[in-house]
Design a protein around this motif. Structure first.
Motif, short mmCIF file in Angstrom:
data_model
loop_
_atom_site.label_atom_id
_atom_site.label_comp_id
_atom_site.label_asym_id
_atom_site.label_seq_id
_atom_site.Cartn_x
_atom_site.Cartn_y
_atom_site.Cartn_z
N ALA A 203 170.48 -10.03 7.83
CA ALA A 203 171.64 -9.14 8.02
C ALA A 203 172.92 -9.81 7.51
O ALA A 203 173.15 -11.00 7.75
CB ALA A 203 171.78 -8.79 9.49
N PRO A 204 173.77 -9.03 6.85
CA PRO A 204 175.08 -9.54 6.42
C PRO A 204 176.09 -9.40 7.55
O PRO A 204 175.82 -8.79 8.59
CB PRO A 204 175.43 -8.63 5.25
CG PRO A 204 174.81 -7.31 5.64
CD PRO A 204 173.54 -7.66 6.38
N HIS A 244 176.04 -4.50 8.56
CA HIS A 244 176.73 -5.75 8.82
C HIS A 244 176.97 -5.93 10.32
O HIS A 244 177.31 -4.98 11.03
CB HIS A 244 178.09 -5.76 8.12
CG HIS A 244 178.02 -5.40 6.66
ND1 HIS A 244 177.69 -4.14 6.22
CD2 HIS A 244 178.22 -6.15 5.55
CE1 HIS A 244 177.69 -4.12 4.91
NE2 HIS A 244 178.01 -5.33 4.47
N TYR A 245 176.83 -7.18 10.80
CA TYR A 245 177.08 -7.40 12.21
C TYR A 245 178.54 -7.77 12.45
O TYR A 245 179.17 -8.51 11.71
CB TYR A 245 176.12 -8.42 12.82
CG TYR A 245 176.07 -9.81 12.22
CD1 TYR A 245 177.00 -10.78 12.57
CD2 TYR A 245 175.04 -10.16 11.34
CE1 TYR A 245 176.92 -12.07 12.04
CE2 TYR A 245 174.95 -11.44 10.81
CZ TYR A 245 175.91 -12.39 11.17
OH TYR A 245 175.82 -13.66 10.65
N VAL A 246 179.06 -7.18 13.53
CA VAL A 246 180.44 -7.33 13.96
C VAL A 246 180.48 -6.69 15.34
O VAL A 246 179.48 -6.09 15.76
CB VAL A 246 181.40 -6.63 12.96
CG1 VAL A 246 181.25 -5.11 13.01
CG2 VAL A 246 182.86 -7.02 13.19
N THR A 247 181.55 -6.78 16.08
CA THR A 247 181.59 -6.16 17.39
C THR A 247 182.94 -5.50 17.65
O THR A 247 183.96 -5.91 17.09
CB THR A 247 181.28 -7.18 18.50
OG1 THR A 247 181.25 -6.52 19.77
CG2 THR A 247 182.34 -8.27 18.57
N GLY A 248 182.92 -4.48 18.51
CA GLY A 248 184.14 -3.86 18.99
C GLY A 248 184.49 -4.30 20.39
O GLY A 248 185.43 -3.79 21.00
N ARG A 249 183.71 -5.24 20.92
CA ARG A 249 183.90 -5.69 22.30
C ARG A 249 185.25 -6.37 22.49
O ARG A 249 185.74 -7.08 21.60
CB ARG A 249 182.76 -6.66 22.66
CG ARG A 249 182.75 -7.09 24.12
CD ARG A 249 181.45 -7.78 24.45
NE ARG A 249 181.45 -8.30 25.80
CZ ARG A 249 180.36 -8.74 26.44
NH1 ARG A 249 179.19 -8.71 25.82
NH2 ARG A 249 180.44 -9.22 27.66
N ASP A 250 185.86 -6.12 23.65
CA ASP A 250 187.15 -6.74 24.01
C ASP A 250 188.22 -6.48 22.96
O ASP A 250 189.02 -7.37 22.63
CB ASP A 250 186.99 -8.24 24.24
CG ASP A 250 186.00 -8.56 25.35
OD1 ASP A 250 185.92 -7.77 26.31
OD2 ASP A 250 185.29 -9.59 25.26
#
Length: 423
Positions: A203-204, A244-250
């Protein structure tokens, strides 16, 4: 058994099915939406407790309905998405039949289709001139065929069933897969103080923000979510790409697996299987950790450079560019893990899903069981698909592009119905 008649049967009452219904309702087309559970239930049933969107809230738009809350650049939580979707159907009153599971779809000799279903009152049949399959592309959770041979003392579950760290027995956890779900679940466990072992795929990753804006807002401005799949390098092969991995957390941030490793998370390459010596608690890995991290960072950097070029070409006033510098390098390539010796009591499989259309007895599927289509239109007269990843664009599997896809499919439906009447 009760038999019903309708012009169009929409199978699935998630955002794709409801979006189709919005256009059919607008155009006065007789139809029904058949939903196995309740409308948009997947958002509540298959996301973990700390789940957030990874796309900004302003991306959330369905036909006649868009996010209008106070934080367009934020990221709704699972429960906020559920509440937002719950407000959609009441805005136009779709002909929705919940708790009605379609068990068979087949062509009729005289044209059109017949659908067998189980509804609240028992078996029922629907006859329709056209059918839209809007059940998404994620049906059967994937686990390796050798998973049952793993030591039975180790708890196993798929990411679809993961909810929170407390759900798992005490001890370390092996998370398999570094796509969006795997990376975010690994982070969830890591932040809860669990010892996490993470087996990476290919995964990118992408920066959460760059040069003063969310990267996905830049990409939307650049037209990446609107480019047809056939125009991407490799063409239709783009449908197999991992997000692509990333997060919207916090409030949203990068996911940097190197930083997690520096904090104690244990990283590995691609999971290969059980140890060949027959030990049921030892798993092996390919020596791909360094290349997986380097590949993810290369994509991250490439996206940033694309944004740089966009900014420069248009003379946009933005903060200066920056370059990511790796904060950790693997000292070696670990090739095995003794789960018992390392106190691993759980495995979370985050390696995706496979489609399951065995109930659809129509010859429009390829060798992997995926529907063949052009922008949702199949070679079978009156049969359409909607809500698939990369159905037409990168935005097709997201809220960002569903309205455009639904409008196209609804237009194709009305054309096919007119042709059938004229014939």
């Amino acid at each position: 058994m009760t038999t019903h008649r309708t012009s169009v049967a929409v199978v699935g009452g998630g955002q794709a099915g409801l979006s189709t219904s919005w256009y059919l309702t607008r155009d006065g087309v007789d139809h029904v939406v058949l939903e196995a559970a309740t409308a948009a239930h997947e958002w509540a049933d298959s996301r973990w407790d700390t789940f957030t969107l990874v796309t900004p809230n302003w991306h959330c738009r369905l036909p006649g309905y868009a996010y209008d809350g106070p934080d367009p650049d934020g990221f709704m939580t699972r429960d906020e998405v559920v509440a937002w979707l719950a407000g959609y159907a009441p805005t136009f009153g779709p002909p929705l039949r919940e708790h009605t599971r379609v068990t068979r779809l087949a062509p009729r000799a005289e044209g059109g289709y017949v659908l067998d279903a189980t509804g609240p009152d028992g078996p029922e049949t629907w006859e329709a001139d056209a059918v839209v399959v809007a059940t998404g592309g994620y049906h059967l959770p994937i686990v390796p065929p050798w998973a049952p041979a793993l030591d039975p003392s180790v708890t196993q579950l798929h990411s679809a069933h993961y909810r929170n760290p407390e759900q798992l027995p005490d001890g370390a956890v092996l998370v398999v897969g570094s796509g969006q779900s795997g990376a975010q679940i690994a982070e969830d466990l890591h932040l809860a103080g669990r010892q996490v072992h993470l087996a990476l795929g290919d995964a990118p990753r992408v920066a959460r923000t760059y040069r003063g804006r969310d990267c996905m807002t830049w990409l939307a401005d650049m037209g990446l979510y609107d480019t047809a799949v056939a125009q991407y390098p490799g063409g239709l092969a783009a449908r197999e790409k991992t997000n692509h991995y990333v997060t919207g957390r916090d409030g949203g941030r990068d996911i940097d697996l190197r930083a997690f490793a520096r904090e104690g998370m244990r990283l590995y390459g691609l999971l290969d299987g059980l140890s060949p010596d027959g030990a049921r608690s030892t798993v092996t890995f390919r020596p791909t950790l360094a290349s997986a991290l380097d590949h993810a960072d290369a994509v991250y950097t490439s996206i940033c450079r694309d944004i740089d070029r966009w900014i420069e070409a248009r003379g946009i006033d933005a903060p200066p560019p920056s370059t990511y510098e790796p904060v950790w390098e693997p000292p070696a390539e670990p090739t095995s893990l003794d789960l018992g010796a390392e106190g691993v009591t759980s495995v979370v499989w985050a390696i995706g899903y496979r489609p399951d259309y065995r109930w659809a007895e129509v010859g429009v599927f390829d060798g992997s069981g995926r529907p063949t289509h052009t922008r949702g239109v199949t070679s079978a007269p009156g049969l359409f698909f909607l809500g698939l990843p990369w159905l037409h664009t990168w935005g097709s599997g997201r809220f960002h592009g569903i309205a455009r896809d639904a409008e196209h499919v609804a237009g194709a439906i009305t054309s096919s119905l007119r042709t059938a009447v004229a014939g």
